[in-house]
Design a protein around this motif. Structure first.
Motif, PDB file in Angstrom:
ATOM      1  N   ARG A 195      19.851   3.748  11.903  1.00  0.00           N
ATOM      2  CA  ARG A 195      18.488   3.837  10.998  1.00  0.00           C
ATOM      3  C   ARG A 195      18.650   4.972  10.188  1.00  0.00           C
ATOM      4  NH1 ARG A 195      12.102   2.853  11.808  1.00  0.00           N
ATOM      5  NH2 ARG A 195      12.026   1.909  10.049  1.00  0.00           N
ATOM      6  N   CYS A 196      18.170   4.689   8.625  1.00  0.00           N
ATOM      7  CA  CYS A 196      18.451   5.788   7.724  1.00  0.00           C
ATOM      8  C   CYS A 196      17.474   6.727   7.963  1.00  0.00           C
ATOM      9  CB  CYS A 196      18.519   4.953   6.425  1.00  0.00           C
ATOM     10  SG  CYS A 196      17.176   4.115   5.613  1.00  0.00           S
ATOM     11  N   PRO A 197      17.577   7.955   7.191  1.00  0.00           N
ATOM     12  CA  PRO A 197      16.576   9.149   7.678  1.00  0.00           C
ATOM     13  C   PRO A 197      15.082   8.693   7.082  1.00  0.00           C
ATOM     14  CG  PRO A 197      18.659   9.873   6.423  1.00  0.00           C
ATOM     15  CD  PRO A 197      18.662   8.471   6.613  1.00  0.00           C
ATOM     16  N   GLN A 198      14.940   7.869   5.996  1.00  0.00           N
ATOM     17  CA  GLN A 198      13.586   7.633   5.749  1.00  0.00           C
ATOM     18  C   GLN A 198      13.061   6.493   6.419  1.00  0.00           C
ATOM     19  OE1 GLN A 198      12.418   8.547   1.053  1.00  0.00           O
ATOM     20  NE2 GLN A 198      14.547   7.505   1.150  1.00  0.00           N
ATOM     21  N   GLY A 199      13.665   6.038   7.289  1.00  0.00           N
ATOM     22  CA  GLY A 199      13.223   4.839   8.099  1.00  0.00           C
ATOM     23  C   GLY A 199      13.815   3.343   7.261  1.00  0.00           C
ATOM     24  N   ARG A 200      13.174   3.527   6.043  1.00  0.00           N
ATOM     25  CA  ARG A 200      13.798   2.597   5.053  1.00  0.00           C
ATOM     26  C   ARG A 200      13.782   3.027   3.786  1.00  0.00           C
ATOM     27  NH1 ARG A 200       8.557  -1.627   5.831  1.00  0.00           N
ATOM     28  NH2 ARG A 200       9.050  -2.059   8.202  1.00  0.00           N
ATOM     29  N   PRO A 201      14.563   2.949   2.971  1.00  0.00           N
ATOM     30  CA  PRO A 201      14.601   3.506   1.524  1.00  0.00           C
ATOM     31  C   PRO A 201      13.512   3.096   0.965  1.00  0.00           C
ATOM     32  CG  PRO A 201      16.614   2.182   1.781  1.00  0.00           C
ATOM     33  CD  PRO A 201      15.995   2.064   2.910  1.00  0.00           C
ATOM     34  N   VAL A 202      12.844   3.963   0.001  1.00  0.00           N
ATOM     35  CA  VAL A 202      11.706   3.852  -0.600  1.00  0.00           C
ATOM     36  C   VAL A 202      11.995   2.786  -1.503  1.00  0.00           C
ATOM     37  CG1 VAL A 202      10.267   4.771  -2.541  1.00  0.00           C
ATOM     38  CG2 VAL A 202      11.000   6.117  -0.642  1.00  0.00           C
ATOM     39  N   LEU A 203      10.832   1.594  -1.742  1.00  0.00           N
ATOM     40  CA  LEU A 203      10.873   0.483  -2.507  1.00  0.00           C
ATOM     41  C   LEU A 203       9.996   0.657  -3.855  1.00  0.00           C
ATOM     42  CD1 LEU A 203      10.439  -1.963   0.412  1.00  0.00           C
ATOM     43  CD2 LEU A 203      12.629  -1.441  -0.800  1.00  0.00           C
ATOM     44  N   VAL A 204      11.011   0.292  -4.858  1.00  0.00           N
ATOM     45  CA  VAL A 204      10.246   0.416  -6.400  1.00  0.00           C
ATOM     46  C   VAL A 204      10.257  -0.965  -6.791  1.00  0.00           C
ATOM     47  CG1 VAL A 204      10.331   1.474  -8.520  1.00  0.00           C
ATOM     48  CG2 VAL A 204      11.090   2.809  -6.541  1.00  0.00           C
ATOM     49  N   GLN A 205       9.352  -1.256  -7.872  1.00  0.00           N
ATOM     50  CA  GLN A 205       9.389  -2.786  -8.423  1.00  0.00           C
ATOM     51  C   GLN A 205       8.727  -2.629  -9.765  1.00  0.00           C
ATOM     52  OE1 GLN A 205       7.399  -5.653  -8.870  1.00  0.00           O
ATOM     53  NE2 GLN A 205       9.219  -7.144  -8.731  1.00  0.00           N
ATOM     54  N   ALA A 206       9.103  -3.497 -10.596  1.00  0.00           N
ATOM     55  CA  ALA A 206       8.385  -3.432 -12.008  1.00  0.00           C
ATOM     56  C   ALA A 206       7.986  -4.517 -12.453  1.00  0.00           C
ATOM     57  CB  ALA A 206       9.549  -2.621 -12.877  1.00  0.00           C
ATOM     58  N   GLY A 207       7.920  -5.498 -11.527  1.00  0.00           N
ATOM     59  CA  GLY A 207       7.486  -7.018 -12.099  1.00  0.00           C
ATOM     60  C   GLY A 207       5.910  -6.809 -12.730  1.00  0.00           C
ATOM     61  N   SER A 208       5.556  -7.480 -13.692  1.00  0.00           N
ATOM     62  CA  SER A 208       4.372  -7.327 -14.364  1.00  0.00           C
ATOM     63  C   SER A 208       3.686  -8.584 -14.573  1.00  0.00           C
ATOM     64  CB  SER A 208       4.444  -6.556 -15.660  1.00  0.00           C
ATOM     65  OG  SER A 208       4.355  -5.368 -15.362  1.00  0.00           O
ATOM     66  N   SER A 209       4.276  -9.932 -14.312  1.00  0.00           N
ATOM     67  CA  SER A 209       3.696 -10.838 -14.502  1.00  0.00           C
ATOM     68  C   SER A 209       2.769 -11.412 -13.227  1.00  0.00           C
ATOM     69  CB  SER A 209       4.767 -12.286 -14.434  1.00  0.00           C
ATOM     70  OG  SER A 209       5.481 -12.201 -13.276  1.00  0.00           O
ATOM     71  N   ASP A 210       2.013 -12.194 -13.192  1.00  0.00           N
ATOM     72  CA  ASP A 210       1.191 -12.624 -11.827  1.00  0.00           C
ATOM     73  C   ASP A 210       1.902 -12.603 -10.782  1.00  0.00           C
ATOM     74  OD1 ASP A 210      -1.156 -12.637 -13.496  1.00  0.00           O
ATOM     75  OD2 ASP A 210      -1.287 -14.893 -13.486  1.00  0.00           O
ATOM     76  N   THR A 211       3.023 -13.382 -10.898  1.00  0.00           N
ATOM     77  CA  THR A 211       3.928 -13.345  -9.611  1.00  0.00           C
ATOM     78  C   THR A 211       4.519 -12.201  -9.074  1.00  0.00           C
ATOM     79  OG1 THR A 211       4.674 -15.352 -10.666  1.00  0.00           O
ATOM     80  CG2 THR A 211       5.425 -14.744  -8.531  1.00  0.00           C
ATOM     81  N   GLY A 212       4.727 -11.448 -10.438  1.00  0.00           N
ATOM     82  CA  GLY A 212       5.551  -9.962 -10.242  1.00  0.00           C
ATOM     83  C   GLY A 212       4.532  -9.089  -9.699  1.00  0.00           C
ATOM     84  N   ARG A 213       3.236  -9.005  -9.988  1.00  0.00           N
ATOM     85  CA  ARG A 213       2.206  -8.163  -9.424  1.00  0.00           C
ATOM     86  C   ARG A 213       1.860  -8.445  -7.894  1.00  0.00           C
ATOM     87  NH1 ARG A 213      -2.408  -7.013 -14.120  1.00  0.00           N
ATOM     88  NH2 ARG A 213      -0.889  -7.217 -15.987  1.00  0.00           N
ATOM     89  N   ARG A 214       2.027  -9.507  -7.701  1.00  0.00           N
ATOM     90  CA  ARG A 214       1.847  -9.838  -6.319  1.00  0.00           C
ATOM     91  C   ARG A 214       3.111  -9.455  -5.313  1.00  0.00           C
ATOM     92  NH1 ARG A 214      -0.667 -14.615  -8.310  1.00  0.00           N
ATOM     93  NH2 ARG A 214       1.202 -15.733  -7.856  1.00  0.00           N
ATOM     94  N   PHE A 215       4.007  -9.793  -5.899  1.00  0.00           N
ATOM     95  CA  PHE A 215       5.570  -9.017  -5.198  1.00  0.00           C
ATOM     96  C   PHE A 215       5.376  -7.622  -5.149  1.00  0.00           C
ATOM     97  CE2 PHE A 215       9.801  -8.055  -4.901  1.00  0.00           C
ATOM     98  CZ  PHE A 215      10.251  -9.113  -4.017  1.00  0.00           C
ATOM     99  N   ALA A 216       5.073  -6.901  -6.153  1.00  0.00           N
ATOM    100  CA  ALA A 216       4.934  -5.480  -6.198  1.00  0.00           C
ATOM    101  C   ALA A 216       3.814  -5.070  -5.299  1.00  0.00           C
ATOM    102  CB  ALA A 216       4.237  -4.805  -7.652  1.00  0.00           C
ATOM    103  N   ALA A 217       2.503  -5.888  -5.256  1.00  0.00           N
ATOM    104  CA  ALA A 217       1.647  -5.407  -4.046  1.00  0.00           C
ATOM    105  C   ALA A 217       1.736  -5.443  -2.551  1.00  0.00           C
ATOM    106  CB  ALA A 217       0.203  -6.357  -4.519  1.00  0.00           C
ATOM    107  N   ARG A 218       2.707  -6.468  -2.519  1.00  0.00           N
ATOM    108  CA  ARG A 218       3.296  -6.603  -1.131  1.00  0.00           C
ATOM    109  C   ARG A 218       4.272  -5.579  -0.828  1.00  0.00           C
ATOM    110  NH1 ARG A 218       2.101 -11.979  -1.607  1.00  0.00           N
ATOM    111  NH2 ARG A 218       4.090 -12.577  -2.485  1.00  0.00           N
TER     112      ARG A 218
END
Ligand SMILES: Cc1cc2nc3c(=O)[nH]c(=O)nc-3n(C[C@H](O)[C@H](O)[C@H](O)COP(=O)(O)O)c2cc1C
Length: 455
Positions: A204-227
């Protein structure tokens, strides 16, 4: 303590302005020379940035005759930067459409180990149509299909990162016990797109999981980011749309059962900074004059999935009828909406539109004094438009230095930005919680993962 700003440095070519690479204030080192990126990373760390970030496209742009990009593969760059920095977070872009989850989970976990907990992944579905031609050649994967695959991809990589407990490694050289098998488990994923048994072949890595960044801005993209996203990059040409995005994404995150303050929203900001407003504007004009409208025309076409704009004259006012309907665009759909909103609002000529996009491709562009830039940052930060910024200097390194030495001290005096790093991991800089896995549940009965361990 006051709520604190988060600052990410977006490293892109010799600066974010399309013509930056030609300007005498930008670096003259080759864009394939790792010393260029190492120098920028060290400058960002000295200025106490939370993180630095590299974007990526999986095909050569059609404008290479007149414009360079960041040429090196971003995950590889991070490994080289991890070795010469100790605090700043390291974000690389990788695609859910054109990589396998096992490879990607392993690469980012490796960077997290190499950097002692500073790795982050900018999750993209790859909007550029030409990328498909380099991966099987069956044509652009549709927007909705890219996100559907992305959803399954995320559940696989998260399960892989969680497939080792933090205490799985014993590493006792005297007894010969290396790992606790009951603290490592297979993931046995069988889905529509992926079949992955696991576990990951690394602790397992030091942060547990790497930090997750996302940049979707369409409706689908926003829901993906929110999750999934811990931090969200976004492009806005006006504060009002940034506020709308901010409120919407925080509400979507809450609807996913997440704490809204654990999803950081970082709009792009490309500021040309000088001692006086007139000097900043002169510098901005000077770089603009180096712009080639044909580069802009090609890039605009790419944004709209290859739509042909070659017949449009440069000097007549544009209307939405000159563009395809964003709903029909399979590329970066939400950015096409940003562009069309600007066309509706200002009716620019093509030359003016390309001039604006040349600044930072649809992100907020401004020119002013350090005080004015700090005021803008504080205004967006305190008025529901941002938790921090994706800083996109128009010229590198000169405008990074201007931001670091002139704007950051003002933000520090106003109590808005750190005066030293208090943590060592990116998760700590961003104020994010530890990502609990099933192994953190005291009632979890460990299971053996069986033959997958044999090599
Ligand atoms: C700051 C920023 C950086 C991005 N970097 C990349 C990138 O490196 N590669 C890529 O394919 N897309 C990149 N994107 C595009 C997004 O991943 C996304 O496709 C785009 O914002 C359109 O959103 P949508 O797909 O929901 O329509 C970036 C977007 C932003 C705002």
């Amino acid at each position: 303590m006051k709520r604190q700003l988060h600052l990410n440095l977006f490293i892109h070519g010799r600066g974010h302005h399309e013509a930056s690479w030609r300007h005498p204030d930008s670096s003259s080192l080759p864009l394939t020379d790792i010393r260029y990126y190492q120098d920028l990373a060290q400058r960002a760390e000295a200025a106490l940035f939370d993180s630095i970030f590299f974007a990526d496209q999986l095909a050569l742009g059609g404008d290479v005759a007149q414009a360079p990009r960041t040429w090196l593969e971003p995950i590889t760059i991070l490994a080289a930067l991890a070795a010469v920095t100790s605090r700043v977070g390291l974000i690389a872009t990788a695609s859910t459409t054109y990589t396998e989850p096992f490879n990607l989970a392993r690469q980012f976990a490796s960077i997290d180990h190499i950097s002692n907990g500073r790795a982050a992944w900018n999750i993209v579905t790859s909007w550029l149509a030409a990328a498909a031609e380099n991966f099987g050649g069956t044509g652009q994967v549709a927007h909705a299909d890219r996100y559907a695959r992305g959803e399954e991809f995320m559940s696989v990589v998260k399960a892989l990162w969680d497939s080792w407990a933090s205490d799985a490694v014993i590493d006792d050289q005297t007894t010969g016990a290396y790992a606790r098998l009951g603290r490592i488990r297979s993931i046995n994923h069988r889905g529509d797109f992926y079949r992955v048994t696991g576990p990951l072949n690394m602790p397992r890595c030091p942060q547990g999981r790497p930090v997750l960044v996302q940049a979707g801005s369409s409706d689908t993209g926003r829901r993906f980011a929110a999750r999934y996203a811990d931090a969200v990059f976004t492009a806005h040409m006006a504060k009002a749309t940034a506020q709308e995005f901010y409120a919407d994404l925080k509400a979507l995150a809450a609807a996913e059962g997440r704490r809204p303050d654990e999803v950081l929203i970082l709009p792009g900001l490309s500021a040309m900074i000088a001692g006086t407003e007139a000097e900043a504007e002169r510098l901005a004009r000077e770089v603009n004059e180096l712009t080639d409208p044909e580069v802009g025309r090609k890039r605009l076409s790419g944004r709209f999935g290859g739509h042909d704009f070659s017949h449009l004259p440069l000097d007549r006012s544009l209307s939405p009828a000159d563009f395809p309907d964003p709903a029909s665009v399979e590329a970066a759909r939400s950015r096409t909406e940003v562009i069309l909103n600007l066309v509706k609002r200002d009716q620019p000529t093509l030359r003016q539109l390309l001039g604006y996009l040349a600044g930072a491709r649809g992100h907020f562009v401004t020119a002013g004094t350090p005080e004015q830039v700090a005021d803008l940052i504080e205004d967006w930060f305190t008025n529901g438009a941002a938790d921090g910024f994706n800083i996109m200097p128009p010229l590198l390194p000169a405008q990074l230095d201007a931001f670091s030495s002139e704007v950051i001290p003002i933000l520090q005096r106003r109590g808005l930005f750190r005066t030293e790093y208090s943590g060592t991991t990116l998760r700590e800089h961003y104020g994010l919680p530890w990502p609990a896995s099933v192994f953190d549940d005291p009632n979890f009965k460990g299971e053996l993962h069986g033959a997958a361990a044999g090599i």
